[in-house]
Design an enzyme around this catalytic site. Structure first.
Site, PDB file in Angstrom:
ATOM      1  CG  ASP A   1      -1.706   1.190   1.495  1.00 42.27           C
ATOM      2  OD1 ASP A   1      -1.530   2.184   0.765  1.00 42.27           O
ATOM      3  OD2 ASP A   1      -2.536   1.159   2.425  1.00 42.27           O
ATOM      4  N   GLY A  46      18.294  -5.949  -0.519  1.00 44.93           N
ATOM      5  CA  GLY A  46      18.493  -7.282  -1.075  1.00 44.93           C
ATOM      6  C   GLY A  46      17.259  -8.156  -1.170  1.00 44.93           C
ATOM      7  CE1 TYR A  82      -3.183  -1.203  11.906  1.00 40.45           C
ATOM      8  CE2 TYR A  82      -2.950   1.114  11.335  1.00 40.45           C
ATOM      9  CZ  TYR A  82      -3.503  -0.128  11.104  1.00 40.45           C
ATOM     10  OH  TYR A  82      -4.364  -0.297  10.058  1.00 40.45           O
ATOM     11  CE  LYS A  88      -5.321  -6.383  11.570  1.00 46.39           C
ATOM     12  NZ  LYS A  88      -4.621  -7.383  12.354  1.00 46.39           N
ATOM     13  CG  ASP A  89      -0.172  -7.914   8.627  1.00 52.12           C
ATOM     14  OD1 ASP A  89       0.740  -7.100   8.773  1.00 52.12           O
ATOM     15  OD2 ASP A  89      -0.790  -8.435   9.568  1.00 52.12           O
ATOM     16  CG  ASP A  90      -4.311  -5.001   3.937  1.00 48.32           C
ATOM     17  OD1 ASP A  90      -5.069  -5.442   4.823  1.00 48.32           O
ATOM     18  OD2 ASP A  90      -4.128  -3.797   3.768  1.00 48.32           O
ATOM     19  CE  LYS A 101      -9.038  -0.504   4.522  1.00 51.41           C
ATOM     20  NZ  LYS A 101      -8.048  -0.451   3.397  1.00 51.41           N
TER      21      LYS A 101
END
Ligand code: 13P
Ligand code: 13P
Ligand code: MG
Ligand code: MG
Length: 376
Positions: free
Chosen positions: A11, A102, A230, A233-235, A131
Site C-alpha cells: 500500500d 536485497g 501499527y 493491516k497485512d492485507d 483490511k
C-alpha cells in the site's frame, strides 16, 4: 521449464482515505515494472484490491531473487513519489525502510512466491485481500485442501486423495521463521487446532503428497511485528495452482461463500466478514468490510494469459449481500466483546494509552470480613 511466480504487494497511498490507489498510481507502477521485461521478467500483471497494489511477476530466477525484489521495490518507490505529489493518503505506508537491502521480506511489502515445473497446462489463482490479515486464508485453505465436504476431489480424484502437506508459520514469533509441517488427512485435528488462531498460526504453503508439487503460497508478513507499532493491516496475497494434482478452481473458491469473520476492518482492530469482490474494488463501509479478490490465469513458457475475474460471476452477488448483512450485524455492537479485536491484537496505540493511564487508578478494595481476607 522452471517458472517462478512472485507477487509483491504494498500500500503506497490511496485516494479518499484507505480506499483505492487510483489509475495514475497503478499506471506508474506498471510502467516501472515493464522496464524489467525481457532482461528479468517474461511477463507481469499489476492489480489492486482495496488500497493495496500487487505486482505479479513471471520469471525464471527462483524465489527471493534480489533483482526481482529490487524491481518491485523501486516500482513501489516511484509509486510513493507520485502518491506524495498527488497528496494521496498514507503515501509510502508499507515501505518501512528507506533503502532496499536485497530482499523486501521484512521491509514492509507482502511477498508470496513459488517456483515450479510448468505443467503442460498451468492454471493458477491470484488472491488479494484488503483490511485483513494472512490468517484470513486459513479456513478457506483448510476446507479446500483437507475437507471432503468442500472438496469432492479428495474422494474422486486419485491424484489428490493422498492428501496434502501444510506448512504453518507461528507469526507471533519475531526472531525468525518458526514453522511446523502437518500432513492431512491424518493430521487434521492438529491442523485445525492451530488454524483456529488466525492471528498466530498462518498457512504459509501447501504441497501435494502425490507428487510433492507446491499448490499454494501465502504472504505471511506481519507489519505489526516488523515496525513494532501499527502501520496498517497485512492485507495478504496468495497464489494457488489448481486442477489435476490439485483441487479444482471451484473447490478452491467454494469456501469464500461462507464470508467468514476475520480480523481487520476499521483501523485493523475489528472483526468483519470477508466479502469476495471483483477486481479493483475499493473499501467503503467502516473502512471495509474485509475484502478478497481472485483472478485466474494460465501460464505457458513464462507468458500469462489475460486474467479472468472469478468473483465477478453472478453467484457471488448473493454472497456479497450476505456478507454486507453480517457486517452490519456485528457492527451493531460497536466496541463490545468480539466485535473488536482483543487487547493483544489492537493495532492502534490510543486504547493502549487509555488502559495504561487507568492502570494507575485501579486499587484493591480492603476485605470487609476476615474470612474474605483469608480466601484472598
Ligand atoms: P479436469 O478433469 O478437466 O481437470 O476438471 C475436473 C473437474 O471436473 C472440475 O470440476
Ligand atoms: P490499510 O491497512 O488497508 O491501509 O487500512 C488501514 C486502516 O486503518 C483502515 O481503517
Ligand atoms: Mg492504507
Ligand atoms: Mg490495505
Amino acid at each position: 521449464m522452471l517458472t517462478t511466480l512472485s507477487i509483491l504487494k504494498a500500500d503506497v497511498g490511496s485516494i479518499g482515505g484507505h480506499v483505492t490507489p487510483g489509475k495514475r498510481l497503478l499506471d506508474t507502477i506498471s510502467r516501472h515494472v515493464a522496464k524489467g521485461l525481457d532482461e528479468l521478467l517474461s511477463d507481469y500483471f499489476v492489480g489492486a484490491t482495496g488500497d493495496d497494489i500487487a505486482i505479479l511477476m513471471v520469471h525464471p530466477r527462483g524465489v527471493g531473487d534480489e533483482e526481482i525484489h529490487r524491481l518491485a521495490w523501486e516500482a513501489f518507490k516511484e509509486g510513493t513519489a507520485l502518491a506524495h505529489a498527488q497528496g494521496l493518503y498514507g503515501a509510502g505506508q508499507d515501505l518501512l525502510v528507506d533503502a532496499f537491502s536485497g530482499n523486501v521480506k521484512g521491509m514492509g511489502p507482502a511477498v508470496a512466491e513459488m517456483e515450479f515445473e510448468e505443467r503442460p497446462n498451468e492454471p493458477f489463482l491470484m488472491f488479494m485481500a484488503d483490511k485483513t490479515e494472512p490468517g484470513a486464508y486459513n479456513l478457506p485453505l483448510y476446507l479446500a485442501f483437507a475437507d471432503p465436504m468442500n472438496t469432492a476431489g479428495l474422494l474422486l480424484s486419485p491424484e489428490i486423495t493422498k492428501g496434502f502437506r501444510f506448512t504453518v508459520m507461528d507469526v507471533g514469533y519475531v526472531q525468525g521463521d518458526r514453522i511446523i509441517e502437518l500432513t492431512t488427512p491424518e493430521g487434521l485435528y492438529d491442523l485445525a487446532a492451530l488454524l483456529r488462531d488466525n492471528d498466530r498460526f498462518v498457512v504459509e504453503a501447501i504441497h501435494s503428497r502425490h507428487d510433492g508439487e507446491q499448490a499454494a503460497v501465502v504472504s505471511t508478513t506481519r507489519l505489526h511485528n516488523i515496525a513494532g507499532k501499527y502501520t496498517g493491516k497485512d492485507d495478504p496475497v496468495m497464489l494457488v495452482r489448481v486442477q489435476k494434482n490439485f483441487p479444482a478452481t471451484g473447490e478452491i473458491l467454494a469456501p469464500y461463500a461462507i464470508a467468514h469473520y476475520v480480523g481487520g476492518f476499521m483501523r485493523g482492530s475489528h472483526i468483519g466478514p470477508l466479502m469476495p469482490v471483483t477486481r479493483s474494488t475499493g473499501c467503503s463501509y467502516f473502512d471495509g468490510p474485509p475484502i478478497v479478490s481472485c483472478l485466474g490465469f494460465c501460464v505457458k513458457n513464462g507468458k500469462l494469459t489475460e486474467a479472468t475475474d472469478l468473483f465477478a460471476h453472478p453467484f457471488w452477488d448473493t454472497v456479497r449481500t450476505r456478507a454486507a448483512e453480517k457486517a452490519i450485524e456485528i457492527r451493531r455492537q460497536g466496541f463490545s466483546g468480539p466485535a473488536m479485536l482483543p487487547y493483544s491484537e489492537l493495532e492502534y496505540g490510543g486504547i493502549v494509552h487509555i488502559l495504561k493511564r487507568l492502570e494507575a487508578r485501579f486499587h484493591v478494595r480492603p476485605a470487609a470480613h476476615p474470612a474474605e481476607a483469608v480466601l484472598a
